[in-house]
Design a protein around this motif. Structure first.
Motif, PDB file in Angstrom:
ATOM      1  N   ILE A  63       0.980  -1.047  -0.232  1.00 23.20           N
ATOM      2  CA  ILE A  63       0.046   0.129  -0.005  1.00 23.20           C
ATOM      3  C   ILE A  63       0.989   1.302  -0.037  1.00 23.20           C
ATOM      4  O   ILE A  63       1.877   1.293   0.479  1.00 23.20           O
ATOM      5  CB  ILE A  63      -0.829   0.078   1.117  1.00 23.20           C
ATOM      6  CG1 ILE A  63      -1.790  -1.228   1.469  1.00 23.20           C
ATOM      7  CG2 ILE A  63      -1.779   1.219   1.034  1.00 23.20           C
ATOM      8  CD1 ILE A  63      -2.573  -1.625   0.126  1.00 23.20           C
ATOM      9  N   TYR A  81      -3.307   8.968   1.025  1.00 21.80           N
ATOM     10  CA  TYR A  81      -3.401   7.458   1.023  1.00 21.80           C
ATOM     11  C   TYR A  81      -3.949   6.907  -0.293  1.00 21.80           C
ATOM     12  O   TYR A  81      -4.871   7.462  -1.001  1.00 21.80           O
ATOM     13  CB  TYR A  81      -4.417   7.197   2.048  1.00 21.80           C
ATOM     14  CG  TYR A  81      -4.633   5.509   2.284  1.00 21.80           C
ATOM     15  CD1 TYR A  81      -3.813   4.630   2.873  1.00 21.80           C
ATOM     16  CD2 TYR A  81      -5.560   4.895   1.287  1.00 21.80           C
ATOM     17  CE1 TYR A  81      -4.029   3.352   2.576  1.00 21.80           C
ATOM     18  CE2 TYR A  81      -5.965   3.757   1.384  1.00 21.80           C
ATOM     19  CZ  TYR A  81      -5.228   2.759   1.974  1.00 21.80           C
ATOM     20  OH  TYR A  81      -5.598   1.541   1.696  1.00 21.80           O
ATOM     21  N   GLY A  83      -3.264   3.214  -1.850  1.00 26.49           N
ATOM     22  CA  GLY A  83      -3.966   2.112  -1.962  1.00 26.49           C
ATOM     23  C   GLY A  83      -2.795   1.258  -2.861  1.00 26.49           C
ATOM     24  O   GLY A  83      -1.786   1.783  -3.109  1.00 26.49           O
ATOM     25  N   TYR A  87      -5.171  -1.019  -7.309  1.00 23.12           N
ATOM     26  CA  TYR A  87      -6.395   0.055  -7.330  1.00 23.12           C
ATOM     27  C   TYR A  87      -5.844   0.988  -8.217  1.00 23.12           C
ATOM     28  O   TYR A  87      -6.607   1.666  -8.776  1.00 23.12           O
ATOM     29  CB  TYR A  87      -6.228   0.451  -5.878  1.00 23.12           C
ATOM     30  CG  TYR A  87      -6.903   1.783  -5.656  1.00 23.12           C
ATOM     31  CD1 TYR A  87      -8.153   1.865  -5.336  1.00 23.12           C
ATOM     32  CD2 TYR A  87      -6.115   3.023  -5.572  1.00 23.12           C
ATOM     33  CE1 TYR A  87      -8.886   3.108  -5.468  1.00 23.12           C
ATOM     34  CE2 TYR A  87      -6.930   4.265  -5.679  1.00 23.12           C
ATOM     35  CZ  TYR A  87      -8.151   4.186  -5.342  1.00 23.12           C
ATOM     36  OH  TYR A  87      -8.832   5.631  -5.282  1.00 23.12           O
TER      37      TYR A  87
END
Length: 323
Positions: A63, A81, A83, A87
Motif C-alpha cells: 500500500i 493515502y 492503495g 487499485y
C-alpha cells in the motif's frame, strides 16, 4: 499514589501503541518521480511502514502514499493515502487532457495551473526532429544563396535545418491519370505570361501554388477567394504535362518557389500541423536526377502575423492584395 501508578500504567500501555500507530503510517522507500508531460509537476510513491508487517500475510499487496510536487515552486502540493497497484492500474496518474492527477476514475486532484500542451508539443516535435541529421555545410552553401530572401524575412537559421527525407520523383514522366488531383494539360496553359506562376529561367517549366488573381482594368487583384487547401502543380510546357506535387490541407502551405536554374527549384513554406509546432520546410527538386529532398527548420518563435506570400511574393508579382 494509586492514581499516579494508574497513570503510569496507562502511559506505558498507550504510548507504545500510539508510537506504533504513528510509525505504521509513516512511509519509506520513495519510488522514482513521474513527471507531467510539461515537467511542471511530478509525483512519487512511498510505501507505508505497516507493509513491513503485513507483507508476511498471504495475498498482501503493498500500500502506497502519493506525494504531488510542484517543480516550479519546489513545494509539495498534496499527499494522499493511495492503495495498492491493483487499485492504481487503470486510472491513476497525470491526465494531460484534463490537467489532473487521477487516483481512480472519479477521484482526482485538480492541478493549480493547466499542463502546457504547447510546451509538450514543442518538446515532442523537437525530439522527433532531433532524430534527423542536421543539414551539411555543403548543402547550406548550395541552398542559402537561392532562398536567402525567404530565410531573411523570417530570420531563419538554415544551419538548424534537418534533413527529413530524400526520395525519387520523376517530373518528366507521364502523370498518373488515376490520381484524384490529376489535371489535364490544356492549350491555355502553354503560356509564359501568367503572373501568378513561378517560371523557370527558360520558361519551359512553371510551378502553380494556387494563387488566384483577377485582371480588373489592367490591374491584377487577389481577392482572397481561397478554401483551406492548397494543391501544388509542376507544369512542363514542352512535354505538355501537369505533375501533381502536393496537396496541403490546413496542415501546411507553400509560400514561394525559387529556381536555381532550369533544372533545380525549391518550394518553401510553413507547417501548420499544430499551433504549438513551428516548422518551416524546404523541398528541393532536381528534375534531371529525379530527386526530391525535404528539410525542416524548427524555430521557437517568429513574427506569426507576417506572411512572405502576401508581403513579398504578391508585391513582386504586381498583384494587389485586397483583404
Amino acid at each position: 499514589m494509586k492514581r499516579k501508578k494508574h497513570r503510569w500504567i496507562v502511559l506505558l500501555i498507550f504510548l507504545p501503541m500510539l508510537t506504533f500507530i504513528f510509525w505504521s503510517f509513516q512511509t519509506h522507500s520513495p519510488l522514482e518521480k513521474v513527471y507531467s508531460a510539461d515537467r511542471q509537476y511530478s509525483y512519487h510513491l512511498e510505501e507505508y511502514n505497516f507493509n513491513k508487517i503485513l507483507k508476511e500475510l498471504p495475498y498482501h499487496e503493498t500500500i502506497y502514499k502519493v506525494f504531488l510536487y510542484n517543480e516550479i515552486t519546489q513545494k509539495t502540493l498534496f499527499t494522499k493515502y493511495l492503495g495498492g497497484q491493483t487499485y492504481m492500474r487503470d486510472y491513476f496518474g497525470f491526465s494531460d487532457e484534463d490537467s489532473r492527477l487521477y487516483f481512480d476514475k472519479t477521484d482526482y486532484y485538480e492541478l493549480p495551473s493547466p499542463i502546457k500542451r504547447k510546451v509538450v508539443k514543442q518538446q515532442e516535435n523537437k525530439d522527433e526532429l532531433g532524430s534527423y541529421p542536421l543539414i551539411s555545410p555543403e548543402e547550406i552553401n548550395t541552398i542559402k544563396p537561392i532562398i536567402r530572401k525567404w530565410t531573411d524575412f523570417y530570420n531563419l537559421d538554415l544551419a538548424q535545418a534537418r534533413l527529413v527525407s530524400k526520395d525519387s520523383v520523376c517530373l518528366n514522366c507521364p502523370p498518373d491519370t488515376s490520381n484524384m488531383y490529376y489535371r489535364e494539360y490544356t492549350a491555355e496553359q502553354n503560356t509564359s505570361k501568367r503572373i501568378e506562376m513561378f517560371y523557370s529561367p527558360n520558361k519551359r517549366y512553371y510551378i502553380d501554388i494556387g494563387i488566384l488573381c483577377e485582371s480588373v482594368n489592367g490591374k491584377y487583384y487577389d481577392f482572397g477567394y481561397y478554401d483551406d487547401s492548397q494543391t501544388i502543380y509542376f507544369t512542363d510546357r514542352r512535354l505538355k504535362y501537369n505533375q501533381h506535387l502536393f496537396y496541403f490541407g490546413v496542415s501546411a502551405g507553400v509560400q514561394s518557389v525559387f529556381w536555381k536554374n532550369n533544372n533545380e527549384f525549391f518550394l518553401v513554406g510553413r507547417d501548420f500541423t499544430d499551433e504549438s509546432l513551428i516548422n518551416f520546410f524546404i523541398y528541393q527538386y532536381n528534375i534531371s536526377n529525379g530527386t526530391e529532398t525535404h528539410y525542416y527548420i524548427p524555430v521557437s518563435s517568429f513574427g506569426e502575423s507576417r506572411s512572405y506570400r502576401l508581403e513579398v511574393v504578391m508585391k513582386e508579382k504586381g498583384i494587389i492584395v485586397s483583404y
